[in-house]
Enzyme design. Structure first.
Site, PDB file in Angstrom:
ATOM      1  N   HIS A 137      22.020  -6.461  -5.506  1.00 64.83           N
ATOM      2  CA  HIS A 137      20.813  -5.940  -6.142  1.00 64.83           C
ATOM      3  C   HIS A 137      19.665  -5.900  -5.126  1.00 64.83           C
ATOM      4  O   HIS A 137      18.959  -4.894  -5.006  1.00 64.83           O
ATOM      5  CB  HIS A 137      20.443  -6.822  -7.333  1.00 64.83           C
ATOM      6  CG  HIS A 137      19.156  -6.458  -7.994  1.00 64.83           C
ATOM      7  ND1 HIS A 137      19.099  -5.780  -9.191  1.00 64.83           N
ATOM      8  CD2 HIS A 137      17.863  -6.691  -7.636  1.00 64.83           C
ATOM      9  CE1 HIS A 137      17.838  -5.595  -9.520  1.00 64.83           C
ATOM     10  NE2 HIS A 137      17.059  -6.152  -8.605  1.00 64.83           N
ATOM     11  N   GLU A 138      19.509  -7.010  -4.400  1.00 63.24           N
ATOM     12  CA  GLU A 138      18.424  -7.067  -3.415  1.00 63.24           C
ATOM     13  C   GLU A 138      18.670  -6.120  -2.245  1.00 63.24           C
ATOM     14  O   GLU A 138      17.731  -5.552  -1.690  1.00 63.24           O
ATOM     15  CB  GLU A 138      18.261  -8.497  -2.900  1.00 63.24           C
ATOM     16  CG  GLU A 138      17.985  -9.532  -3.979  1.00 63.24           C
ATOM     17  CD  GLU A 138      16.833  -9.137  -4.888  1.00 63.24           C
ATOM     18  OE1 GLU A 138      15.893  -8.457  -4.416  1.00 63.24           O
ATOM     19  OE2 GLU A 138      16.871  -9.489  -6.069  1.00 63.24           O
ATOM     20  N   HIS A 146      17.309  -2.831  -2.909  1.00 68.18           N
ATOM     21  CA  HIS A 146      15.890  -2.683  -2.576  1.00 68.18           C
ATOM     22  C   HIS A 146      15.680  -2.653  -1.064  1.00 68.18           C
ATOM     23  O   HIS A 146      14.865  -1.885  -0.551  1.00 68.18           O
ATOM     24  CB  HIS A 146      15.087  -3.863  -3.139  1.00 68.18           C
ATOM     25  CG  HIS A 146      15.041  -3.924  -4.633  1.00 68.18           C
ATOM     26  ND1 HIS A 146      14.633  -2.873  -5.417  1.00 68.18           N
ATOM     27  CD2 HIS A 146      15.340  -4.941  -5.497  1.00 68.18           C
ATOM     28  CE1 HIS A 146      14.680  -3.227  -6.693  1.00 68.18           C
ATOM     29  NE2 HIS A 146      15.107  -4.474  -6.768  1.00 68.18           N
TER      30      HIS A 146
END
Length: 476
Positions: free
Chosen positions: A22-23, A26
């Site tokens: 998920h990170e 980003h």
């Protein structure tokens, strides 16, 4: 006990990987668009391990309940300051997700950089909530070094900021699709087969409180006809039986009518005659739940009943079944979130009262780990089914990460997206009516909302964890 621990560890590792990816969702677009990223962290609290690679510190923290990336210049400067100085916030970088499963915002890091007391002293008349915004801008300004102004997050075009913020949820959606693909196409789905799995001894109405047959109860038509577990349905009333649903449909519509039934037993076909008995049964919706009337009472109807149940068989699904399955899960999670206040009331009533937990309601990471441990430790479940169940849990967790992050509230990803979209609307109208550019939206003004959301998420997390300890959801 070892199998239980193994199940918990598998889910914990899977969740950590999901948060890490998920990170990365980003991180990659942020670096691609030139934003300076100072930290990439999995977890919160004290740093257990970290390594500096270029301008970014990569590490793992002690509390593995989330993750974040820190980008410089998250908030624009205060345009109303007399000195015209820039007071942006930096590392409120990521998103807060579902309290039981997701990566949280960099709220702890932000809090450490905010001299709230000092700001309150300087601006006592502005109040606590205004000081939150001012401290956020001040903290942001500290993250921007000399010559780095153009690499601040808030300076990016709207579409690039949206891409960065949606990168994390998109990664979870992609993981969910991949995991559902493995689950449905590799392992398959348990479905009713046309083989008899059970034969009832007697017929009991659906609303009967009786749990077992007595000598006074009439024998079930299936048992009277000589149907046995293991028989495979061949034809009913002269028509081939293609599915269990088709068999049930004919039975329910022919109460009191003798039906010719052919079954395959030990490689040979056996002709039987079965007469469905009119009895009270529940009415089920398309999703398999019992339908209820306006008063919340289960709806019943009188239909033909034989008293036999199907054996389950695992059927691999085509690739076309993957996206609809993910869509159904997204819809289910969205339904839970929309009704989250009432769901949390139900959880509280169950935790502090005598009510049972709703298996379709919210659950904490503690509850998810317990369910995974129980699945892994049940000897009667085949290894392949255990693996499929754990993959299904991880797929659902990633769907939860995806949906929850889209809520348009800070510090969630959706909050940053909503702010960027509002900025685009403002600038669009200004351009349309030939007005001065209003500049970027001052997201620091929403720090009180962020503060409130973090408190609410923390309270919900505490309640769910407590409920999963004292009144866990029962699946088995």
């Amino acid at each position: 006990m070892l199998a239980f621990i193994l199940g918990v560890v598998i889910i914990a590792l899977g969740l950590a990987v999901s948060i890490g990816l998920h990170e990365i969702g980003h991180l990659l677009p942020a670096k691609l668009f030139g934003v300076k990223v100072t930290q990439y962290m999995i977890g919160f609290g004290p740093t257990v391990w970290s390594k500096q690679a270029g301008e970014t510190e990569y590490g793992v923290k002690a509390i593995p309940l989330g993750g974040y990336i820190s980008m410089i210049g998250m908030f624009p400067p205060d345009r109303h300051r007399p000195d015209g100085g820039s007071t942006d916030i930096g590392p409120l970088a990521d998103t807060a997700d579902a309290p039981e499963t997701t990566s949280a915002a960099d709220a702890p890091a932000t809090a450490r950089r905010m001299p709230v007391g000092a700001s309150a002293a300087r601006n006592g008349s502005t109040g606590f909530f205004q000081s939150l915004a001012q401290d956020a801008r001040a903290a942001s300004a500290e993250t921007i070094g000399p010559g780095e102004e153009e690499r601040a997050f808030y300076r990016l075009p709207v579409f690039k900021r949206i891409v960065i913020m949606l990168g994390g949820p998109f990664m979870n959606l992609l993981l969910a699709v991949l995991l559902y693909g493995v689950l449905l196409m590799g392992f398959g789905v348990a479905q009713p087969s046309t083989t008899i799995g059970s034969v009832s001894e007697c017929v009991l109405p659906a609303t009967s409180a009786q749990q077992s047959c007595t000598a006074d109860d009439a024998a079930a038509p299936g048992a009277e006809a000589g149907i046995r577990p293991g028989d495979r349905l061949v034809s009913l009333d002269g028509a081939p039986v293609e599915s269990w649903a088709a068999f049930t449909e004919v039975v329910r519509a022919n109460a009191g009518q003798p039906l010719a039934l052919v079954v395959e037993r030990d490689g040979a076909e056996v002709a039987l005659t079965v007469t469905p008995r009119l009895t009270e049964r529940y009415v089920y919706a398309d999703d398999g739940t019992v339908q209820e009337d306006a008063d919340g009472q289960a709806i019943t109807e009188d239909v033909g009943f034989v008293g036999v149940g199907p054996a389950a068989e695992t059927v691999r699904q085509p690739v076309t079944a993957v996206l609809p399955a993910v869509g159904d899960n997204v819809q289910a999670v969205a339904g839970v979130i929309i009704n989250l206040p009432q769901r949390m009331v139900d959880v509280a009533q169950a935790a502090f009262g005598s009510e049972e937990r709703d298996p379709n309601g919210p659950i904490s990471v503690v509850g998810v780990g317990r369910v995974a441990g129980e699945i892994a430790s049940i000897d009667e479940i085949p290894l392949a089914n255990k693996a499929a169940s754990l993959i299904g849990i991880l797929a659902s967790l990633n769907v939860a990460l995806f949906v929850f992050n889209l809520i348009p509230l800070l510090p969630l990803d959706g909050g940053h997206v909503a702010g960027a979209l509002w900025e685009a609307v403002r600038r669009g109208f200004a351009k349309l009516f030939r007005r001065p550019d209003p500049g970027p939206v001052d997201m620091a003004k929403f720090m009180p909302v962020t503060f409130a959301v973090v408190i609410v998420l923390g309270a919900m997390s505490a309640l769910l964890i407590y409920a999963d300890i004292v009144k866990p959801v029962s699946f088995f």
